[in-house]
Design an enzyme around this catalytic site. Structure first.
Site, PDB file in Angstrom:
ATOM      1  N   GLU B  72       0.918 -84.423  23.879  1.00  0.00           N
ATOM      2  CA  GLU B  72       1.946 -85.329  23.342  1.00  0.00           C
ATOM      3  C   GLU B  72       1.678 -85.764  21.910  1.00  0.00           C
ATOM      4  O   GLU B  72       2.603 -86.050  21.154  1.00  0.00           O
ATOM      5  CB  GLU B  72       2.098 -86.567  24.236  1.00  0.00           C
ATOM      6  CG  GLU B  72       2.773 -86.302  25.577  1.00  0.00           C
ATOM      7  CD  GLU B  72       1.789 -85.892  26.665  1.00  0.00           C
ATOM      8  OE1 GLU B  72       0.610 -85.601  26.353  1.00  0.00           O
ATOM      9  OE2 GLU B  72       2.198 -85.867  27.846  1.00  0.00           O
ATOM     10  N   PHE B 134       2.072 -96.389  39.427  1.00  0.00           N
ATOM     11  CA  PHE B 134       1.529 -95.103  39.005  1.00  0.00           C
ATOM     12  C   PHE B 134       2.036 -94.758  37.603  1.00  0.00           C
ATOM     13  O   PHE B 134       3.232 -94.823  37.333  1.00  0.00           O
ATOM     14  CB  PHE B 134       1.959 -94.026  40.015  1.00  0.00           C
ATOM     15  CG  PHE B 134       1.531 -92.646  39.625  1.00  0.00           C
ATOM     16  CD1 PHE B 134       0.168 -92.335  39.522  1.00  0.00           C
ATOM     17  CD2 PHE B 134       2.455 -91.658  39.358  1.00  0.00           C
ATOM     18  CE1 PHE B 134      -0.235 -91.064  39.163  1.00  0.00           C
ATOM     19  CE2 PHE B 134       2.053 -90.381  38.999  1.00  0.00           C
ATOM     20  CZ  PHE B 134       0.708 -90.083  38.904  1.00  0.00           C
ATOM     21  N   GLN B 135       1.134 -94.426  36.727  1.00  0.00           N
ATOM     22  CA  GLN B 135       1.442 -94.052  35.338  1.00  0.00           C
ATOM     23  C   GLN B 135       2.205 -95.140  34.586  1.00  0.00           C
ATOM     24  O   GLN B 135       3.091 -94.853  33.787  1.00  0.00           O
ATOM     25  CB  GLN B 135       2.196 -92.718  35.293  1.00  0.00           C
ATOM     26  CG  GLN B 135       1.331 -91.588  35.837  1.00  0.00           C
ATOM     27  CD  GLN B 135       1.809 -90.217  35.462  1.00  0.00           C
ATOM     28  OE1 GLN B 135       3.000 -89.967  35.397  1.00  0.00           O
ATOM     29  NE2 GLN B 135       0.877 -89.303  35.224  1.00  0.00           N
ATOM     30  N   LYS B 184      12.590 -95.380  34.684  1.00  0.00           N
ATOM     31  CA  LYS B 184      13.174 -94.264  35.418  1.00  0.00           C
ATOM     32  C   LYS B 184      14.488 -94.637  36.105  1.00  0.00           C
ATOM     33  O   LYS B 184      15.426 -93.841  36.119  1.00  0.00           O
ATOM     34  CB  LYS B 184      12.181 -93.733  36.445  1.00  0.00           C
ATOM     35  CG  LYS B 184      12.747 -92.511  37.156  1.00  0.00           C
ATOM     36  CD  LYS B 184      11.700 -91.647  37.780  1.00  0.00           C
ATOM     37  CE  LYS B 184      12.355 -90.369  38.299  1.00  0.00           C
ATOM     38  NZ  LYS B 184      11.399 -89.496  38.958  1.00  0.00           N
ATOM     39  N   MET B 500     -16.017 -84.006   4.307  1.00  0.00           N
ATOM     40  CA  MET B 500     -15.793 -85.311   3.698  1.00  0.00           C
ATOM     41  C   MET B 500     -16.866 -86.304   4.144  1.00  0.00           C
ATOM     42  O   MET B 500     -17.360 -87.109   3.358  1.00  0.00           O
ATOM     43  CB  MET B 500     -14.387 -85.810   4.070  1.00  0.00           C
ATOM     44  CG  MET B 500     -13.977 -87.107   3.424  1.00  0.00           C
ATOM     45  SD  MET B 500     -14.011 -87.027   1.645  1.00  0.00           S
ATOM     46  CE  MET B 500     -12.389 -86.392   1.253  1.00  0.00           C
TER      47      MET B 500
HETATM   48  C1  LIG Z   1      -9.407 -88.674   2.842  1.00  0.00           C
HETATM   49  C2  LIG Z   1      -8.327 -89.409   2.107  1.00  0.00           C
HETATM   50  C3  LIG Z   1      -8.433 -89.630   0.753  1.00  0.00           C
HETATM   51  C4  LIG Z   1      -7.409 -90.233   0.034  1.00  0.00           C
HETATM   52  N1  LIG Z   1      -7.513 -90.343  -1.320  1.00  0.00           N
HETATM   53  C5  LIG Z   1      -6.426 -90.741  -2.040  1.00  0.00           C
HETATM   54  C6  LIG Z   1      -6.422 -90.677  -3.474  1.00  0.00           C
HETATM   55  O1  LIG Z   1      -7.393 -90.261  -4.113  1.00  0.00           O
HETATM   56  N2  LIG Z   1      -5.300 -91.052  -4.111  1.00  0.00           N
HETATM   57  C7  LIG Z   1      -4.181 -91.483  -3.464  1.00  0.00           C
HETATM   58  O2  LIG Z   1      -3.176 -91.764  -4.102  1.00  0.00           O
HETATM   59  N3  LIG Z   1      -4.181 -91.599  -2.116  1.00  0.00           N
HETATM   60  C8  LIG Z   1      -5.273 -91.218  -1.404  1.00  0.00           C
HETATM   61  N4  LIG Z   1      -5.215 -91.274  -0.025  1.00  0.00           N
HETATM   62  C9  LIG Z   1      -3.990 -91.784   0.622  1.00  0.00           C
HETATM   63  C10 LIG Z   1      -3.991 -93.294   0.748  1.00  0.00           C
HETATM   64  O3  LIG Z   1      -4.755 -93.660   1.857  1.00  0.00           O
HETATM   65  C11 LIG Z   1      -2.531 -93.813   0.941  1.00  0.00           C
HETATM   66  O4  LIG Z   1      -1.942 -93.202   2.050  1.00  0.00           O
HETATM   67  C12 LIG Z   1      -1.641 -93.520  -0.241  1.00  0.00           C
HETATM   68  O5  LIG Z   1      -2.293 -93.744  -1.459  1.00  0.00           O
HETATM   69  C13 LIG Z   1      -0.395 -94.379  -0.184  1.00  0.00           C
HETATM   70  O6  LIG Z   1       0.590 -93.825  -0.987  1.00  0.00           O
HETATM   71  P1  LIG Z   1       1.748 -94.701  -1.591  1.00  0.00           P
HETATM   72  O7  LIG Z   1       1.221 -95.846  -2.367  1.00  0.00           O
HETATM   73  O8  LIG Z   1       2.628 -93.737  -2.294  1.00  0.00           O
HETATM   74  O9  LIG Z   1       2.474 -95.365  -0.359  1.00  0.00           O
HETATM   75  P2  LIG Z   1       3.245 -94.841   0.922  1.00  0.00           P
HETATM   76  O10 LIG Z   1       2.405 -95.048   2.096  1.00  0.00           O
HETATM   77  O11 LIG Z   1       3.857 -93.530   0.718  1.00  0.00           O
HETATM   78  O12 LIG Z   1       4.346 -95.981   0.964  1.00  0.00           O
HETATM   79  C14 LIG Z   1       5.564 -95.850   0.366  1.00  0.00           C
HETATM   80  C15 LIG Z   1       5.993 -97.143  -0.309  1.00  0.00           C
HETATM   81  O13 LIG Z   1       7.308 -96.912  -0.786  1.00  0.00           O
HETATM   82  C16 LIG Z   1       8.196 -97.849  -0.223  1.00  0.00           C
HETATM   83  N5  LIG Z   1       9.455 -97.182   0.041  1.00  0.00           N
HETATM   84  C17 LIG Z   1       9.784 -96.374   1.064  1.00  0.00           C
HETATM   85  N6  LIG Z   1      11.053 -95.952   0.953  1.00  0.00           N
HETATM   86  C18 LIG Z   1      11.533 -96.514  -0.170  1.00  0.00           C
HETATM   87  C19 LIG Z   1      12.803 -96.474  -0.825  1.00  0.00           C
HETATM   88  N7  LIG Z   1      13.826 -95.750  -0.357  1.00  0.00           N
HETATM   89  N8  LIG Z   1      12.956 -97.193  -1.946  1.00  0.00           N
HETATM   90  C20 LIG Z   1      11.936 -97.944  -2.445  1.00  0.00           C
HETATM   91  N9  LIG Z   1      10.721 -98.006  -1.872  1.00  0.00           N
HETATM   92  C21 LIG Z   1      10.527 -97.297  -0.751  1.00  0.00           C
HETATM   93  C22 LIG Z   1       7.536 -98.374   1.016  1.00  0.00           C
HETATM   94  O14 LIG Z   1       7.998 -99.668   1.313  1.00  0.00           O
HETATM   95  C23 LIG Z   1       6.059 -98.332   0.631  1.00  0.00           C
HETATM   96  O15 LIG Z   1       5.665 -99.495  -0.039  1.00  0.00           O
HETATM   97  C24 LIG Z   1      -6.261 -90.702   0.707  1.00  0.00           C
HETATM   98  C25 LIG Z   1      -6.159 -90.535   2.080  1.00  0.00           C
HETATM   99  C26 LIG Z   1      -7.172 -89.868   2.786  1.00  0.00           C
HETATM  100  C27 LIG Z   1      -7.006 -89.657   4.251  1.00  0.00           C
HETATM  101  C1  LIG Z   2      -9.172 -88.446  14.211  1.00  0.00           C
HETATM  102  C2  LIG Z   2     -10.155 -88.663  13.130  1.00  0.00           C
HETATM  103  N1  LIG Z   2     -11.455 -88.831  13.434  1.00  0.00           N
HETATM  104  C3  LIG Z   2     -12.365 -89.010  12.442  1.00  0.00           C
HETATM  105  C4  LIG Z   2     -11.978 -89.037  11.139  1.00  0.00           C
HETATM  106  C5  LIG Z   2     -13.009 -89.255  10.025  1.00  0.00           C
HETATM  107  N2  LIG Z   2     -13.077 -88.056   9.177  1.00  0.00           N
HETATM  108  C6  LIG Z   2     -12.446 -87.977   7.993  1.00  0.00           C
HETATM  109  S1  LIG Z   2     -12.644 -86.504   7.242  1.00  0.00           S
HETATM  110  C7  LIG Z   2     -13.619 -85.939   8.493  1.00  0.00           C
HETATM  111  C8  LIG Z   2     -14.183 -84.562   8.466  1.00  0.00           C
HETATM  112  C9  LIG Z   2     -13.178 -83.480   8.444  1.00  0.00           C
HETATM  113  O1  LIG Z   2     -13.831 -82.244   8.549  1.00  0.00           O
HETATM  114  P1  LIG Z   2     -13.059 -80.885   8.326  1.00  0.00           P
HETATM  115  O2  LIG Z   2     -11.815 -80.868   9.089  1.00  0.00           O
HETATM  116  O3  LIG Z   2     -14.004 -79.742   8.579  1.00  0.00           O
HETATM  117  O4  LIG Z   2     -12.673 -80.948   6.797  1.00  0.00           O
HETATM  118  P2  LIG Z   2     -13.599 -80.868   5.495  1.00  0.00           P
HETATM  119  O5  LIG Z   2     -13.841 -82.246   5.035  1.00  0.00           O
HETATM  120  O6  LIG Z   2     -14.852 -80.148   5.854  1.00  0.00           O
HETATM  121  O7  LIG Z   2     -12.758 -80.100   4.533  1.00  0.00           O
HETATM  122  C10 LIG Z   2     -13.791 -86.927   9.473  1.00  0.00           C
HETATM  123  C11 LIG Z   2     -14.604 -86.772  10.666  1.00  0.00           C
HETATM  124  C12 LIG Z   2     -10.606 -88.885  10.880  1.00  0.00           C
HETATM  125  N3  LIG Z   2     -10.128 -88.936   9.637  1.00  0.00           N
HETATM  126  N4  LIG Z   2      -9.721 -88.671  11.873  1.00  0.00           N
END
Ligand SMILES: Cc1cc2nc3c(=O)[nH]c(=O)nc-3n(C[C@H](O)[C@H](O)[C@H](O)COP(=O)(O)OP(=O)(O)OC[C@H]3O[C@@H](n4cnc5c(N)ncnc54)[C@H](O)[C@@H]3O)c2cc1C
Ligand SMILES: Cc1ncc(C[n+]2csc(CCOP(=O)(O)OP(=O)(O)O)c2C)c(N)n1
Ligand SMILES: [Mg+2]
Lengths: 163, 592
Positions: B72, B134-135, B184, B500
């Site tokens: 799911e 159940f469930q 249901k 990472m």
């Molecule tokens: C491993 C990892 C590393 C990351 N590193 C980075 C990084 O280096 N740099 C980076 O930027 N992010 C990074 N992120 C992502 C970060 O965590 C956030 O998800 C991201 O920065 C949020 O993007 P955003 O500010 O565009 O907001 P979003 O989450 O895209 O939010 C959208 C915003 O726009 C608004 N909005 C939506 N629709 C409308 C509309 N029609 N009109 C006006 N406003 C609207 C919403 O209200 C909200 O405030 C990383 C994520 C991971 C998992």
């Molecule tokens: C469901 C979930 N569990 C744990 C994490 C923490 N986490 C972030 S990146 C990462 C490693 C990802 O490894 P891989 O898919 O091999 O990517 P790589 O960084 O090696 O490119 C982990 C464990 C997560 N983001 N999501």
């Protein structure tokens, strides 16, 4: 800073938990929360007493407004308002203390609403601090039980919160 | 024990009601017909007792296609990706209890990135609610913190209007997931059915139009800027405002940076684009962000991964204009000077009109000086990497993918280093092409995301850039790809590490690689083949391009291809802003 926030929301199952859940999920303080349907039974009115910096209060009101079921939000403390809380307390009322307790209740405009040989039950309304003051004025050894509703509030004069 | 779904309501509540005397619709029919009325193309789901009546109605119709996933979580991810790629509402259907709990990760993922989906969940019959049936799980309670809104429909009379509300709420304002929990018994109760064209909600009225006074102030401020910067996010993509953004930015000649969620909102290959900003943003984007004097933030939420330490960010004086449809995104982490609540497309269009009417023009001299400074930062070439390496560099794989697909592919990713490399090296020139989990950072989204996109666009090139760890979190979906002939191309940047995590352990934990090595990896080629797909293992840099070309060749157009690239285990993502550090305090590759 202490703020009293009033809101109107759809009177639906789970309405209260949406608000309570928001406060716990975002780690906002909640001093008290009161809720009941309004004269229009489809609406619930809630009064929330919370504390936080201006930034936090701004976020709280924005987040409350964002809840889909919430119709209107007002920070009562931003303007002139009236705040009231109800307290019921059961105290020991024996000997010399019995008369003394009645006098103190009178001073605070409390009403004795239930009497036995040895106890009084007092009803007191006022601001939270007035209720606190009453509790300070009596000997804690006499207190059997207290129950407070938490604050309700309403704007003064023309200021009102309605759909 | 009888068959699934036959005993999960209390005695006295039988299916007799189905044979009601009137020609009315059952709840199950109402669900299915509402979805059809909404123009839903795909429902991603998995059956179970509580939703059997709904499945029976799905069986009888041909308005939409049901896609049977293998878990799911994947159903919700696929619906979410469908929404991200098309801009329409994605739909998932799961059973009560474990069906719902499995779906929660998908729902939370969509919630964090503001993605419009409707998830219909089965529930135990109303008289059984609260009986530890159940469930049974408290679906509304479990999902409340990670939905835009949810409903428990206790009366079949409310069902059609609730479905309508769910679609309206999911798609309008700041989009988000909506759960409709249907007991249901409600699915076999009957009522007159008419799908409402719309439903009024007095408590729900998102602001669309920006305040005209604020808009005027904003335009004035932009025209006074000496070191301007435009910072845009997911809101531009969600609000379909890329064209308006390009017009505003070109008219002003200002530099632009996109968040991870905003990639493609402004063409990556355009000179005015400085690339992504933030923790793994480019040197030039982060420096310009830190040192600008007027910042126009559009549909971006000043995330902690984006501005680094807020106190450090606040050290520099700058005036900020913030356009967002959600007032709670404004002044949440960073105080702004000109808040504009409204829809990006609407606000940018208004802004454009005002800019065109204005007598003033941006200060050309100041702008030239600012661009000179920016080009100096850009000349650091912060994304360079060793192209002579005898081991495959992950960045190289992404660059080649970009070349081979001419920058036009839909690219999904999982979470980790590979996600950052995909974001940095695949230059997205169009919105809705980059599909990833930014806010929740959910490993395992990559493959189901690719499925959702490919089903929406059967002729498009769809690539999933993943890691050997992430892909294993929803690998069972290879079976779904087989059943529905979903020819996605998976590119695993296999570094045998949770890269990472390994990178953080190397930098901040004295290279103690606790539990981040991926032992006992399967033979991915054989695994892909076992599922009936094409597998490839690529070990040398000189084979990278040929493999990608083959995977995307007409010969394999109809096939799902799993490419296992053996990449450099020690490669790290640069630039990097350490937690707690300021945006301009990046670690760059050369400094190590
Ligand atoms: C491993 C990892 C590393 C990351 N590193 C980075 C990084 O280096 N740099 C980076 O930027 N992010 C990074 N992120 C992502 C970060 O965590 C956030 O998800 C991201 O920065 C949020 O993007 P955003 O500010 O565009 O907001 P979003 O989450 O895209 O939010 C959208 C915003 O726009 C608004 N909005 C939506 N629709 C409308 C509309 N029609 N009109 C006006 N406003 C609207 C919403 O209200 C909200 O405030 C990383 C994520 C991971 C998992
Ligand atoms: C469901 C979930 N569990 C744990 C994490 C923490 N986490 C972030 S990146 C990462 C490693 C990802 O490894 P891989 O898919 O091999 O990517 P790589 O960084 O090696 O490119 C982990 C464990 C997560 N983001 N999501
Ligand atoms: Mg890895």
């Amino acid at each position: 800073m202490r703020h009293i926030i009033s809101l109107l929301m759809e009177n639906e199952a789970g309405a209260l938990s949406r608000v309570a859940g928001l406060f716990s999920a975002r780690a906002y303080n909640i001093e008290s929360l009161t809720v009941a349907p309004t004269e229009d039974a489809t609406l619930s009115r809630m009064t929330i007493v919370t504390t936080g910096s201006e930034d936090v209060i701004e976020q709280i009101t924005k987040q409350l407004n964002k809840l889909v079921d919430v119709i209107k939000v007002m920070d009562l403390t931003e303007g002139r308002h009236i705040e009231r809380e109800l307290m019921l307390l059961k105290v020991k009322a024996v000997g010399a203390g019995r008369e003394e307790m009645k006098r103190t209740a009178d001073i605070f405009r409390g009403r004795i609403i239930d009497v036995t040989d040895s106890t009084y039950t007092i009803e007191l309304t006022g601001t939270g601090s007035k209720l606190d003051a009453f509790l300070e004025a009596i000997d804690p050894a006499f207190i059997i039980e207290t129950v407070r509703t938490g604050a309700s509030g309403i704007g003064r004069g023309e200021r009102s919160l309605k759909v | 024990m009888t068959g699934v779904g036959q005993t999960d309501y209390p005695p006295g509540f039988t299916n007799d009601l189905i044979y009601c005397q009137f020609m009315e619709a059952t709840g199950a029919e109402i669900v299915v017909r509402s979805l059809a009325e909404e123009g839903v193309e795909f429902v991603f789901g998995y059956p179970g007792g509580a939703v059997l009546n709904i499945y029976d109605e799905i069986f009888k119709q041909d308005k939409f296609k049901h896609v049977l996933v293998r878990h799911e979580q994947a159903a919700v991810h696929a619906a979410d990706a469908y929404a991200r790629a098309t801009g329409r509402v994605g739909v998932a259907l799961v059973t009560s209890g474990p069906g719902v709990t499995n779906a929660v990760t998908g729902i939370a993922t969509a919630y964090m990135d503001s993605i419009p989906i409707v998830v219909v969940t089965g529930q135990v019959p109303t008289p059984a609610i609260g009986m530890d049936a159940f469930q049974e799980v408290d679906t509304v309670g479990i999902t409340r913190p990670c939905v835009k809104h949810n409903f428990l429909v206790k009366d079949v009379k409310d069902l059609a209007a609730t479905m309508k509300k769910a679609f309206i709420i999911a798609a309008t304002g700041r989009p988000g997931p909506v759960v409709v929990d249907v007991p249901k018994d409600v699915t076999y109760h009957t009522t007159d059915f008419e799908y409402p064209a719309t439903v009024e909600m007095r408590s729900y009225n998102p602001v669309v139009k920006g305040h005209s006074g604020q808009l005027k102030r904003a335009v004035q401020m932009l025209l006074e800027a000496k070191r301007p910067m435009i910072y845009t996010g997911g809101g531009v993509v969600l609000g379909n405002a890329a064209a308006q953004l390009v017009e505003v930015a070109r008219l002003l000649g200002f530099p632009v940076t996109n968040t991870l969620m905003g990639l493609g909102g402004y063409p990556a290959t355009d000179r005015q684009n400085l690339g992504m900003l933030g923790m793994h943003g480019t040197y030039e984007a982060n420096m310009a962000m830190q040192h600008c004097d007027v910042l126009l933030a559009v549909g971006a939420r000043f995330d902690d991964r984006v501005i680094g330490n807020p106190a450090h960010f606040a050290r520099e004086q700058r005036r900020i204009i913030h356009v967002d449809i959600d007032p709670s995104s404004i002044s949440k982490r960073v105080k702004v000077d000109v808040p504009i609540v409204g829809d990006v497309k609407n606000v940018l269009t208004e802004m454009l009109t005002l800019l065109k009417q204005a007598k003033d023009r941006p200060d050309a001299e100041a702008l030239t000086a600012w661009w000179t400074q920016i080009e100096l930062w850009r000349s650091k070439n912060c994304l360079k990497y060793n192209k002579q390496s005898p081991i495959i560099k992950p960045q190289y794989v992404v660059e080649k993918l970009w070349e081979v697909t001419k920058g036009e592919a839909y690219v999904t990713s999982d979470v980790g280093q590979h996600q950052m490399w995909a974001a940095q090296y695949y230059k997205f020139d169009q919105p809705r092409r980059w599909i990833n989990s930014g806010g929740l950072g959910t490993m395992g989204v990559g493959l189901p995301y690719a499925m959702g996109v490919q089903l929406a666009f059967p002729d498009a090139q769809v690539a999933c850039i993943t890691g050997e760890s992430s892909i294993q979190m929803n690998i069972q979906e290879l079976s779904t790809c087989k059943q529905y002939r979903i020819p996605v191309k998976v590119l695993t940047l296999n570094n045998r590490y949770m890269g990472m995590v390994r990178q953080w352990q190397e930098f901040f934990y004295g290279s103690r690689y606790a539990e981040s090595y991926m032992e006992s990896l399967p033979d991915f080629v054989k695994l892909a083949e076992a599922y009936g797909h094409v597998g490839m293992k690529i070990e040398k840099p000189e084979d990278v391009e040929a493999a990608i070309r083959e995977a995307f060749s007409p010969a394999l157009k109809e096939r799902m291809v799993f490419m296992d690239f053996q990449t450099d285990q020690t490669e790290n993502v640069f630039p990097m802003v350490e937690g707690g550090k300021g945006l301009s305090e990046m670690i760059l590759a050369e400094e190590l």
